[in-house]
Scaffold this active site. Structure first.
Site, PDB file in Angstrom:
ATOM      1  N   GLY A   1       0.844  -1.194   0.000  1.00  0.00           N
ATOM      2  CA  GLY A   1       0.000   0.000   0.000  1.00  0.00           C
ATOM      3  C   GLY A   1       0.877   1.242   0.000  1.00  0.00           C
ATOM      4  O   GLY A   1       2.099   1.164   0.117  1.00  0.00           O
TER       5      GLY A   1
ATOM      6  N   GLY B   1      -0.695  -4.827   0.332  1.00  0.00           N
ATOM      7  CA  GLY B   1      -1.878  -4.462  -0.450  1.00  0.00           C
ATOM      8  C   GLY B   1      -1.944  -5.127  -1.807  1.00  0.00           C
ATOM      9  O   GLY B   1      -3.026  -5.373  -2.343  1.00  0.00           O
TER      10      GLY B   1
ATOM     11  N   ASP C   1      -2.520  -7.708   6.928  1.00  0.00           N
ATOM     12  CA  ASP C   1      -3.943  -7.401   6.736  1.00  0.00           C
ATOM     13  C   ASP C   1      -4.399  -7.825   5.338  1.00  0.00           C
ATOM     14  O   ASP C   1      -3.954  -8.855   4.845  1.00  0.00           O
ATOM     15  CB  ASP C   1      -4.216  -5.917   7.032  1.00  0.00           C
ATOM     16  CG  ASP C   1      -3.571  -4.964   6.036  1.00  0.00           C
ATOM     17  OD1 ASP C   1      -2.519  -5.312   5.457  1.00  0.00           O
ATOM     18  OD2 ASP C   1      -4.105  -3.851   5.828  1.00  0.00           O
TER      19      ASP C   1
ATOM     20  N   GLU D   1       4.476  -6.981   7.179  1.00  0.00           N
ATOM     21  CA  GLU D   1       3.933  -5.877   7.982  1.00  0.00           C
ATOM     22  C   GLU D   1       4.456  -5.813   9.411  1.00  0.00           C
ATOM     23  O   GLU D   1       4.578  -4.733   9.990  1.00  0.00           O
ATOM     24  CB  GLU D   1       2.395  -5.954   8.004  1.00  0.00           C
ATOM     25  CG  GLU D   1       1.735  -5.648   6.666  1.00  0.00           C
ATOM     26  CD  GLU D   1       1.811  -6.793   5.672  1.00  0.00           C
ATOM     27  OE1 GLU D   1       1.500  -6.566   4.497  1.00  0.00           O
ATOM     28  OE2 GLU D   1       2.207  -7.917   6.055  1.00  0.00           O
TER      29      GLU D   1
END
Length: 347
Positions: free
Chosen positions: A68, A115, A146, A138
């Site tokens: 992301g 992401g 996530d 992460e």
């Protein structure tokens, strides 16, 4: 075909295929809010369109998508406006891809992380070339795996998903295939040919059977057995203890332990619990759980500290709070998973 997204993402119709291309190669195709919203619109249109038999997602440049847009997230959060809406739309898209009723082929030739994993690995066909590298890193920036990792990682045999989530280590296409992350492996030079065939027939299963080239597992049996032993423990403390007991004479255990010790203690505790919980939850339930965690992470310390060290003050050492695994209290971790009341993720 304009579903929005500007010059960050391109949509084309090639015969029976709806083709999505990520077009931010200089930014390693990091996923932005515009890209998320545009891809969601395209899927809505293409799912209803009888002329589209298959959706193909690919990317320009040397990365599929390295994650992301964390600098934007850092700046917005530091300014007191954490981009909760971006994550809400991103998580809704991840769940949408998992429910998509047509073949969804992700063509991954290069790095795929964070992401980027969310817009590729929930699809029906996950196709990796010899250039592909997968990671969910992460925990190294004080965040958590996530974009549906709590649905993806528990399904991998031999506790391999727990290992990937807690270490953030990268794997190649053979490990991805053998663990079940990838459904197919092909040669990078065959990508254009595969796309042509998909456009002609729209039959993902038949075409991928023809282009499939098996890949050998990169992690050797001894290390896989060690991963299964250490990462199947009934608690994070059990995993750490198991690695410590293996001792310095076991290079794999020593290296893995050193990796974990460098990660955010809070992130490790959260990741261990979410991956454990995810094994019994649906994709939608996983996304709701992740959205609860996300809201607390954006209001916390370690995420901003991790991004600071990763991209702003490179080379410095993160000052995690708390700094040690055994300083993290159960009540603090419980709080990450607590309901959000009227702010729950609506799917």
């Amino acid at each position: 075909m304009d579903f929005g997204g500007g010059d960050e993402i391109r949509f084309e119709r090639l015969g029976r295929a709806g083709v999505v291309t990520l077009t931010r190669p200089k930014a390693l195709n990091a996923v932005t809010h515009n890209m998320v919203k545009a891809l969601g619109k395209a899927l809505d249109a293409w799912e209803q369109d009888p002329g589209i038999g298959v959706v193909v997602v690919k990317a320009e440049g040397r990365a599929f998508s390295a994650g992301g847009d964390i600098l934007h997230i850092y700046e917005a959060g530091r300014a007191g406006k954490p981009p909760v809406d971006f994550f809400a739309d991103e998580y809704r898209l991840n769940a949408r891809i998992a429910r998509f009723k047509k073949p969804y082929v992700a063509l991954i030739d290069g790095i795929v992380m964070g992401g980027g994993v969310g817009i590729s690995f929930h699809g029906s066909h996950r196709v990796l070339t010899e250039n592909a590298q997968f990671a969910m890193p992460e925990v190294g920036i004080g965040f958590f795996p996530d974009v549906g990792a709590s649905h993806l990682l528990p399904d991998l045999g031999g506790s391999f998903g727990m290992y990937l989530g807690l270490t953030g280590n990268r794997i190649r296409y053979g490990d991805a295939l053998w663990s079940g992350l990838a459904t197919h492996t092909i040669k990078a030079e065959d990508q254009a040919g595969l796309l042509d065939e998909l456009a002609t027939s729209g039959d993902a299963n038949a075409e991928l059977r023809d282009f499939f080239v098996p890949a050998k597992r990169e992690t050797d049996r001894q290390d896989l057995e060690a991963i299964a032993r250490h990462f199947s423990q009934s608690s994070l403390a059990g995993t750490i203890d198991s690695l410590e007991r293996a001792g310095a004479e076991d290079p794999f255990a020593a290296k893995t332990l050193a990796t974990l010790k460098a990660r955010s203690p809070t992130s490790l505790h959260v990741a261990w619990r979410q991956i454990s919980a995810g094994s019994t939850l649906s994709m939608d339930e996983c996304m709701k759980m992740e959205f609860r965690i996300l809201n607390r992470m954006l209001a916390g310390h370690d995420f901003y500290e991790g991004i600071r060290v990763a991209i702003i003050d490179k080379g410095s050492t993160p000052a995690w709070r708390p700094a040690e695994l055994d300083e993290v209290r159960k009540a603090d971790i419980d709080a990450y998973f607590a309901p959000l009341g009227d702010k729950e993720l609506a799917l």
